[in-house]
Design a protein around this motif. Structure first.
Motif, PDB file in Angstrom:
ATOM      1  N   ARG A   1     -12.208 -21.258  68.943  1.00  0.00           N
ATOM      2  CA  ARG A   1     -13.654 -21.022  68.960  1.00  0.00           C
ATOM      3  C   ARG A   1     -14.335 -21.774  70.095  1.00  0.00           C
TER       4      ARG A   1
ATOM      5  N   ARG B   1     -10.609  -6.494  63.423  1.00  0.00           N
ATOM      6  CA  ARG B   1     -11.574  -7.045  64.382  1.00  0.00           C
ATOM      7  C   ARG B   1     -10.861  -7.581  65.614  1.00  0.00           C
ATOM      8  N   TYR B   2      -9.752  -8.288  65.402  1.00  0.00           N
ATOM      9  CA  TYR B   2      -8.993  -8.812  66.534  1.00  0.00           C
ATOM     10  C   TYR B   2      -8.363  -7.671  67.340  1.00  0.00           C
TER      11      TYR B   2
ATOM     12  N   ARG C   1     -14.137 -13.430  74.754  1.00  0.00           N
ATOM     13  CA  ARG C   1     -14.679 -14.416  73.822  1.00  0.00           C
ATOM     14  C   ARG C   1     -14.579 -13.901  72.386  1.00  0.00           C
ATOM     15  N   GLU C   2     -14.921 -12.630  72.183  1.00  0.00           N
ATOM     16  CA  GLU C   2     -14.843 -12.039  70.845  1.00  0.00           C
ATOM     17  C   GLU C   2     -13.402 -12.006  70.354  1.00  0.00           C
ATOM     18  N   MET C   3     -12.462 -11.739  71.248  1.00  0.00           N
ATOM     19  CA  MET C   3     -11.059 -11.682  70.853  1.00  0.00           C
ATOM     20  C   MET C   3     -10.578 -13.050  70.354  1.00  0.00           C
TER      21      MET C   3
ATOM     22  N   ARG D   1     -12.407 -15.536  69.211  1.00  0.00           N
ATOM     23  CA  ARG D   1     -13.087 -15.918  67.971  1.00  0.00           C
ATOM     24  C   ARG D   1     -12.538 -15.137  66.782  1.00  0.00           C
ATOM     25  N   ALA D   2     -12.186 -13.868  67.021  1.00  0.00           N
ATOM     26  CA  ALA D   2     -11.550 -13.102  65.951  1.00  0.00           C
ATOM     27  C   ALA D   2     -10.171 -13.681  65.627  1.00  0.00           C
TER      28      ALA D   2
ATOM     29  N   ASP E   1     -17.481 -11.162  77.513  1.00  0.00           N
ATOM     30  CA  ASP E   1     -17.786 -11.120  76.084  1.00  0.00           C
ATOM     31  C   ASP E   1     -16.604 -10.635  75.258  1.00  0.00           C
ATOM     32  N   GLU E   2     -15.826  -9.643  75.797  1.00  0.00           N
ATOM     33  CA  GLU E   2     -14.693  -9.119  75.036  1.00  0.00           C
ATOM     34  C   GLU E   2     -13.642 -10.202  74.798  1.00  0.00           C
TER      35      GLU E   2
ATOM     36  N   ALA F   1     -10.787  -6.022  69.736  1.00  0.00           N
ATOM     37  CA  ALA F   1     -11.040  -6.841  70.926  1.00  0.00           C
ATOM     38  C   ALA F   1      -9.815  -6.883  71.824  1.00  0.00           C
TER      39      ALA F   1
END
Length: 363
Positions: free
Chosen positions: A274, A341-342, A284-286, A288-289, A281-282, A345
């Motif tokens: 995290r 979700r992962y 970062r989202e990956m 965090r997922a 952004d993609e 991403a």
């Protein structure tokens, strides 16, 4: 020795550097009506006496309990070493606890086992220690009386009673105590995890994000595999003892400590992901997922720890009715919504989705 034969309800032993703290405790205990041996109160009584004999007599025969205030200063002084020897000599002769240690720092004393229940002087404060002494003194004390309450200990004092009496399955009661104790020491990290809190940390270049995520997945797999090894029969047998053999209190605590170290490592793993600062952004989202992959194992360990304590609370009563057999699966899985979700991403980054990692073990 009958209780009425004691001249003092409690005798304190401490280093002069810790006098102000101890004096406050003594003042509060005396205010509750108990007789305390405190050197400043005994100046006239000790005048002209051979102090090596006088103090040995107090700590070995004349007090119901000895409260030892442990610190680096206490460990370093020859006079407190003399007092400690007298206290330990008496403790060896007692069927129930006599030495009541209070830690003022992390100093380990020769002759005082780390498995003896103690109170933290700074955490409890002088008033808390005085209240604990009062509560201890109000308990009946006789050599033939059982005081084990039949459940997993909740306090260091109850640990001392458990280790003093060692009823059937005491190893598992002690193990349950240390699991809960060490898990709750990491409450702040758990709350950070629940809030998904992380301070921005390592920068990761966009072309390194996929390699970074796969390396972290491999680390997660290694962590869960280590947890499985700790639950294996070999590790448990070493700590708890083979059938018919007693366990090792130090190894039982260490086994609990290592299991909770895995719990802490999982939270650290999620925090690291995290806090990562990749470009885009993609990416970062990956990450965090991916961090959420640790949530189910973390909660599964918590469920196991508290569930195990609840079950061990009943083990004494169940053993009274006959032998008990139990097994439990601890399974680490990745919930579908977290994996999806992962995967979404990850697909945006290029390679196909990665599968889940799981482990299970009968305990």
């Amino acid at each position: 020795m009958a209780e009425t034969e004691y001249d003092f309800d409690v005798a304190v032993t401490f280093a002069g550097e810790d006098r102000s703290y101890v004096e406050e405790v003594v003042k509060l205990v005396k205010a509750q009506g108990f007789a305390v041996f405190y050197d400043e109160d005994s100046k006239v009584a000790t005048w002209g006496e051979d102090l090596t004999e006088y103090f040995a007599d107090v700590y070995e025969r004349r007090a119901r309990y000895a409260v030892m205030f442990i610190s680096a200063s206490y460990a370093a002084k020859p006079w407190t070493r003399l007092e400690r020897r007298s206290v330990l000599a008496r403790a060896l002769q007692e069927a129930s606890p006599y030495l009541l240690p209070v830690r003022l720092d992390s100093t380990q004393l020769s002759g005082v086992r780390s498995t003896i229940g103690y109170l933290d002087g700074h955490e409890e404060g002088s008033a808390g220690i005085a209240d604990a002494i009062r509560e201890k003194l109000q308990q009946p004390k006789s050599d033939g009386e059982r005081r084990f309450n039949g459940r997993v200990p909740r306090t260091p004092a109850e640990v001392a009673i458990l280790l003093g009496e060692r009823p059937r399955a005491w190893e598992y009661l002690l193990f349950a105590y240390w699991l809960v104790f060490k898990l709750e020491q990491n409450k702040s990290a758990y709350n950070d995890h629940r809030l998904k809190f992380a301070i921005s940390g390592q920068h990761i270049d966009s072309e390194e994000v996929l390699d970074y995520s796969q390396a972290e997945l491999a680390r997660l797999g290694a962590t869960t595999a280590t947890f499985e090894e700790l639950l294996s029969g070999d590790a448990q047998a070493t700590a708890m003892g083979l059938p018919g053999e007693p366990g090792d209190p130090d190894l039982i605590e260490h086994l609990a400590d290592r299991m909770i170290a895995i719990y802490v490592d999982l939270m650290g793993w999620a925090y690291r992901l995290r806090s990562a600062a990749p470009a885009g952004d993609e990416a970062r989202e990956m990450l965090r997922a991916l961090a959420d992959y640790a949530t189910q194992p973390i909660e599964e360990i918590r469920r196991f720890v508290y569930g195990f304590r609840d079950e061990m609370d009943e083990i004494t009563a169940r053993l009274a009715e006959g032998n008990v057999e139990r097994s439990e699966y601890i399974t680490f899985v990745i919930p579908d919504d977290v994996r999806e979700r992962y995967d979404r991403a990850l697909q945006a980054q290029g390679p196909p989705p990665l599968g889940e990692r799981g482990c299970g073990r009968v305990f």
